[in-house]
Design a protein around this motif. Structure first.
Motif, PDB file in Angstrom:
ATOM      1  N   SER A 161      17.607 -32.093  -7.595  1.00  0.00           N
ATOM      2  CA  SER A 161      18.635 -32.395  -8.613  1.00  0.00           C
ATOM      3  C   SER A 161      18.727 -31.277  -9.633  1.00  0.00           C
ATOM      4  O   SER A 161      19.827 -30.870 -10.054  1.00  0.00           O
ATOM      5  N   THR A 177      22.007 -29.056 -10.282  1.00  0.00           N
ATOM      6  CA  THR A 177      22.597 -28.949 -11.627  1.00  0.00           C
ATOM      7  C   THR A 177      22.707 -27.488 -12.047  1.00  0.00           C
ATOM      8  O   THR A 177      23.731 -27.046 -12.603  1.00  0.00           O
ATOM      9  N   THR A 209      25.518 -25.841 -10.248  1.00  0.00           N
ATOM     10  CA  THR A 209      26.827 -26.240 -10.800  1.00  0.00           C
ATOM     11  C   THR A 209      27.127 -25.494 -12.089  1.00  0.00           C
ATOM     12  O   THR A 209      28.247 -24.993 -12.305  1.00  0.00           O
ATOM     13  N   VAL A 221      23.941 -31.586 -20.817  1.00  0.00           N
ATOM     14  CA  VAL A 221      23.184 -31.706 -19.557  1.00  0.00           C
ATOM     15  C   VAL A 221      21.793 -32.252 -19.829  1.00  0.00           C
ATOM     16  O   VAL A 221      21.304 -33.151 -19.128  1.00  0.00           O
ATOM     17  N   ASN A 279      20.311 -36.070 -18.656  1.00  0.00           N
ATOM     18  CA  ASN A 279      19.165 -36.081 -17.724  1.00  0.00           C
ATOM     19  C   ASN A 279      17.871 -35.990 -18.527  1.00  0.00           C
ATOM     20  O   ASN A 279      17.420 -34.884 -18.882  1.00  0.00           O
TER      21      ASN A 279
END
Length: 582
Positions: free
Chosen positions: A71, A75, A78, A100, A104
């Motif tokens: 993940s 991220t 991205t 972000v 998270n």
């Protein structure tokens, strides 16, 4: 080595138990080899099952950690695509990075480092020149995704797991997007998923990212024979080894992020006994040897109980019988098999027959001994009768010369009579005590007597060793001693005012020879007159030579001025090993 082989071969030939052990060992050897082979196959299958189960457990245990890392990578990728449209000067990039981290909770930092190594965008709004951080320079300028485990000050100085993803725009390198995850989050995930599995996350370069027990002893769970870098090169696999604490463990390697991040799982082999860990494998390997030992023991005990102890009992009977025991005709074995009982009965029958034969032989020997003694007794009586007749003839003879000759003959007869009297009274007739026999003969001849009518006494000294001679040697020895003594009495005259003397000795020179010595004083040559010479020309000297020849000995005569010596050396004869009964 050859001597040991000869000794072993001799033991195998003589020892029934060793031969039985060897035969049984050869008989069960194929079964033992098959059992060992099957045991190894089972152990290999158990090891494979244990390693496969560990591989599955490791994959399941690191699933959440793998998702968390993937993940973070996703991220960061991205953000790397989007960072080119952000305005780093107006704070838009900072807001995105902060958003972000806020969305998270597992992230502790997100930021962007440009190509000049300046931190231009961060979730915490911080700006910093990173050109002096040589430890991460290569990761920040890399054109590939990198994994970092360095605790950095601008991230808060805590231990983090960082993902660095390069960003490109218009075909050129813009910088690196940075996302950091606290290591303790990964540690907690690893500790909670599989308590019975020791888990370690590590980079392909060999650095540890996280462990289920992130303490000072976290490296003790690593294999002792392999480094993490070597394990990363081999990729996903399983193996068995000792950890650095010396415990035997199964290990599994599982790749998480391509080949850059891997997981190591380990546990004790699952096929071990719960009650006795570590002993089941050894028992399985040595079980054939245990069965061999039990088989040999049972066979030996059985054969010893059924055969060996009875054979030893029979052997002891034979030894006792050979030693003189005659009461073994009723001896019994203890619950012996029929085959051995037949042998025992044959032995008892043999002892009865031999005992009966010995009894008959003993009776025959006793009867023959009685008859032989009767013969000696009658011969002795007849010789005494002859001596009496000679004595009567002596008294009736008028001339001194005739009386002298008849007395010489009577002395010889009495010597023979003394021999037969001794043999008649002796307990053993195969061996004769020479000292007793000679003492008896000498007493009759010269111990009591006078040399002449004047009444002068002869001084006689005897020295007889207590030795035994054979029956065949007793007669010529007695007659030899008689003749030598008679000659000594005849020629032992004395000088004026001096007494005559005779020394008679019989001794054992060595283990094989005897010696009879007769030494007497002698008349001076001027007084000897016309007496019978002593140089061997008379009858007595001829008889002495004949008796020495019968004994197989040698005669030594020494004619000295003051004495006359006679020495006879003869060998010991081998007697017949026969004794009188009690």
């Amino acid at each position: 080595m050859k001597s040991r082989l000869f000794v072993l071969r001799g033991l195998l030939k003589r020892n029934l138990a060793l031969r039985l052990v060897l035969a049984l060992s050869l008989a069960i050897l194929p079964l033992g080899l098959v059992s060992v082979h099957q045991t190894y196959k089972v152990l290999e299958e158990r090891q494979a099952l244990s390693e496969t189960a560990l591989l599955e457990q490791t994959q399941q245990a690191v699933a959440e950690s793998r998702d968390m890392i993937q993940s973070a990578v996703s991220t960061a990728e991205t953000l790397a695509v989007s960072v080119s449209v952000f305005d780093t000067s107006e704070g838009t990039c900072d807001a995105v990075m902060a958003r972000v981290v806020e969305r998270n909770p597992i992230y502790t930092f997100a930021g962007f480092v440009n190509a000049d190594l300046d931190l231009v965008c961060a979730s915490n709004g911080r700006r910093q020149d990173l050109r002096n951080l040589d430890s991460i320079r290569s990761e920040l300028t890399s054109l590939q995704t990198e994994i970092l485990t360095h605790p950095l000050e601008f991230i808060g100085g805590i231990a983090t797991f960082s993902v660095a993803v390069p960003a490109f725009g218009d075909g050129r390198f813009l910088g690196t997007v940075w996302i950091a995850v606290p290591v303790h989050v990964l540690n907690e995930k690893l500790a909670a998923t599989a308590p019975d599995v020791d888990l370690v996350l590590f980079q392909s370069g060999g650095d540890i990212i996280a462990t289920a027990d992130f303490s000072d002893f976290r490296r003790s769970v690593l294999p002792a024979s392999w480094s993490l870098q070597d394990l990363a090169v081999r990729g996903g696999h399983t193996f068995r080894d000792h950890n650095r604490d010396g415990t035997r463990r199964d290990f599994a390697i599982v790749p998480i992020v391509d080949d850059s991040v891997l997981a190591l799982g380990s546990w004790e082999p699952r096929h071990k006994n719960v009650m006795m860990p570590g002993y089941e494998e050894a028992f399985a390997l040595y079980f054939p040897l245990f069965m061999w030992a039990v088989t040999i023991l049972v066979a030996y005990v059985s054969v010893h109980h059924l055969v060996i102890r009875h054979v030893r009992r029979l052997r002891s009977w034979m030894r006792l019988y050979a030693a003189g025991r005659n009461d073994l005709d009723t001896a019994q074995l203890d619950n012996a098999p029929e085959e051995l009982e037949v042998v025992a009965e044959a032995f008892r029958a043999m002892t009865r027959r031999l005992s009966e034969q010995d009894r008959r032989l003993e009776e025959d020997l006793r009867e023959k001994t009685v008859l032989l003694r009767e013969v000696h007794h009658r011969v002795k009586n007849n010789l005494q009768l002859i001596s009496s007749m000679l004595n009567m003839q002596i008294r009736a003879t008028a001339t001194p010369e005739a009386r002298h000759l008849l007395r010489r003959v009577q002395d010889r007869v009495m010597a023979l009579s003394a021999i037969h009297r001794y043999l008649y009274m002796a307990r053993r007739v195969s061996r004769v005590r020479a000292d007793k026999l000679l003492e008896d003969i000498i007493q009759q001849l010269v111990i009591v007597g006078t040399l002449d009518e004047a009444g002068r006494q002869i001084k006689v000294t005897t020295a007889f060793a207590p030795v035994e001679i054979s029956h065949d040697q007793s007669v010529p020895l007695s007659l030899l001693a008689t003749e030598a003594s008679i000659n000594a009495v005849k020629y032992c005259g004395m000088t004026s005012g001096a007494d005559a003397w005779i020394n008679i000795a019989f001794k054992e020179i060595d283990d094989e020879n005897f010696c009879l010595s007769v030494v007497n004083s002698r008349l001076p040559q001027a007084e000897a007159g016309t007496e019978e010479p002593i140089d061997g020309s008379g009858l007595g000297s001829k008889l002495i030579e004949a008796f020495v020849s019968q004994l197989g000995g040698t005669l030594d005569l020494q004619d000295l001025p003051d004495r006359y010596e006679l020495h006879v050396v003869f060998p010991m004869a081998d007697p017949t090993p026969e004794e009188d009964p009690d």
